[in-house]
Design a protein around this motif. Sequence first.
Motif, PDB file in Angstrom:
ATOM      1  N   LEU A  10       0.833  -1.206   0.000  1.00 43.48           N
ATOM      2  CA  LEU A  10       0.000   0.000   0.000  1.00 43.48           C
ATOM      3  C   LEU A  10       0.867   1.255   0.000  1.00 43.48           C
ATOM      4  O   LEU A  10       0.540   2.244  -0.694  1.00 43.48           O
ATOM      5  N   PRO A  42      -6.273   0.556  -6.355  1.00 45.03           N
ATOM      6  CA  PRO A  42      -5.955  -0.251  -5.168  1.00 45.03           C
ATOM      7  C   PRO A  42      -5.746   0.588  -3.924  1.00 45.03           C
ATOM      8  O   PRO A  42      -6.100   0.161  -2.816  1.00 45.03           O
ATOM      9  N   LEU A  45      -9.279   1.682  -2.670  1.00 50.06           N
ATOM     10  CA  LEU A  45      -9.988   0.550  -2.097  1.00 50.06           C
ATOM     11  C   LEU A  45      -9.330   0.050  -0.819  1.00 50.06           C
ATOM     12  O   LEU A  45     -10.003  -0.355   0.137  1.00 50.06           O
ATOM     13  N   GLY A  46      -7.981   0.080  -0.781  1.00 49.65           N
ATOM     14  CA  GLY A  46      -7.282  -0.346   0.423  1.00 49.65           C
ATOM     15  C   GLY A  46      -7.534   0.588   1.588  1.00 49.65           C
ATOM     16  O   GLY A  46      -7.724   0.141   2.730  1.00 49.65           O
ATOM     17  N   GLU A  85      -8.901 -10.609   5.158  1.00 51.20           N
ATOM     18  CA  GLU A  85      -9.153 -11.361   3.936  1.00 51.20           C
ATOM     19  C   GLU A  85      -8.228 -12.565   3.802  1.00 51.20           C
ATOM     20  O   GLU A  85      -8.601 -13.572   3.204  1.00 51.20           O
ATOM     21  N   THR A 138      -4.180 -10.126   6.815  1.00 53.86           N
ATOM     22  CA  THR A 138      -4.115  -9.075   5.797  1.00 53.86           C
ATOM     23  C   THR A 138      -5.540  -8.708   5.402  1.00 53.86           C
ATOM     24  O   THR A 138      -6.383  -9.589   5.183  1.00 53.86           O
ATOM     25  N   SER A 139      -5.795  -7.390   5.290  1.00 51.03           N
ATOM     26  CA  SER A 139      -7.124  -6.912   4.920  1.00 51.03           C
ATOM     27  C   SER A 139      -7.302  -6.977   3.404  1.00 51.03           C
ATOM     28  O   SER A 139      -6.401  -7.384   2.660  1.00 51.03           O
ATOM     29  N   ALA A 140      -8.464  -6.558   2.941  1.00 50.20           N
ATOM     30  CA  ALA A 140      -8.773  -6.586   1.508  1.00 50.20           C
ATOM     31  C   ALA A 140      -7.826  -5.680   0.733  1.00 50.20           C
ATOM     32  O   ALA A 140      -7.415  -4.616   1.211  1.00 50.20           O
ATOM     33  N   TRP A 141      -7.525  -6.097  -0.492  1.00 51.94           N
ATOM     34  CA  TRP A 141      -6.641  -5.367  -1.401  1.00 51.94           C
ATOM     35  C   TRP A 141      -5.255  -5.170  -0.806  1.00 51.94           C
ATOM     36  O   TRP A 141      -4.518  -4.261  -1.197  1.00 51.94           O
ATOM     37  N   CYS A 142      -4.896  -6.035   0.152  1.00 52.17           N
ATOM     38  CA  CYS A 142      -3.553  -6.003   0.760  1.00 52.17           C
ATOM     39  C   CYS A 142      -3.229  -4.610   1.286  1.00 52.17           C
ATOM     40  O   CYS A 142      -2.102  -4.119   1.162  1.00 52.17           O
ATOM     41  N   GLY A 143      -4.261  -3.969   1.898  1.00 55.62           N
ATOM     42  CA  GLY A 143      -4.046  -2.605   2.377  1.00 55.62           C
ATOM     43  C   GLY A 143      -3.407  -2.544   3.750  1.00 55.62           C
ATOM     44  O   GLY A 143      -2.475  -1.758   3.975  1.00 55.62           O
TER      45      GLY A 143
END
Length: 427
Positions: A10, A42, A45-46, A85, A138-143
Amino acid sequence: MTVWTPTPALSRATVAAAAGLVGAALTGSPALAILAAPFVLPVVLGLLGRPSSTPRVTALLGATRLPEGQGTTSTLQVEDGEEAEQVTRVVARAPYVVARPASGALSVLTGDAADSVVEIGARRWGRPQVGDEQVALTSAWCGYRWGPERLGAQQLTVWPLAAAYDSTAEAPQPDGLVGAHRSRRVGSGTEFAGIRPFAPGDRLRRISWPVSLRTRELQVVTTRAEQDASVLVVVDSLRDIGVSGGVDGRASSLDLTVRAASALADHHVRRGDRVGMRVVGPGDARVPFGSGPRHLHRITGTLTRVVPDTATVPDETLELGVTGGCVVYVLSTMLHAPVVNATALLSARGVAVVVIDTLVARDLDELGGPTSAAGLAWRMRMLERDLMLERLASLGCPIVPWRGPGTVDVVLRQQARRGQVPRVRAR
């Protein structure tokens, strides 16, 4: 306390998107804005999916006690981790413990909870520490990433796999009350001893009518009593000779000793004998005489805690504290004088002692060859050992190598016949 922090991905995407947009604004070049567009989505969204929860992770073992050669599972439980996620586990390796996947690293989506299980297999008896691992979410979109959080190791108790063993020999001098061994004294058993004239107190069902009619006097059948025996298993853990290859590999001397001790204890407990154990080594563990499944479980648990003593020098004197009427199995490599002296002392006292040699054959090529320093030292040590064993055998103490079923049958029968021979005692 572990918190959610931005991931390096991110951060790189944010820097790339910001640089492209700022460059496009300063230079008026739409090409830079087009190049930065794949990084903007990304990043947005992250950032929008930033978690606010505080997850808690716990690793649970499917079984904490299992026999040697079997396996269990380590399942990861995640609480308050709905915003995560992906979960990543990295399990540390332990001696004689294998895992699947073999690398110990596992990364799956949180929706596939069944795939986040690490299979663990124990290849050798003992109490290994397993489950020392690090977990990251790890959260969505690897944020954002939570962790890595380290989970402490858990103790796994691995029982030794009892070697294949069975024996039909009886104890030379059974000293109990009721059991499966034939006693030398007359009693209410099933083994025929003889016929004698009837005496007050004899049971009528013991009368032998054919003999009584022939002699015209009442005759009764006498039988030998059946008793249980006291069995002491002495485990020599002063040194471990050889390298253990696990349950399916090459056995070291301590592997052979522990598995043979487990087999002997299991056999005699199943026959109803009273079994005790003495571990010569670190901790000097002692298990008093007892019988039954619970007592066998106690003996097996003590064997799992056996470790070789590599730091201290054994005492010159060793007292086993055994009296007559007890069968003593000494499972040892017979490389230490205290064990040999204690065995010779018991044999001189008339105790039924059987030495089970558990020294494994060593390849001199592994020591650098027969003419190397280590090879010469080993050959000299074997000459000293052979001399001690010859002196011990001259005292009437049998020495047999462990070979599984029937290892001690011949020597126990010889000792039983020897005990029935009349002895002349000086007064």
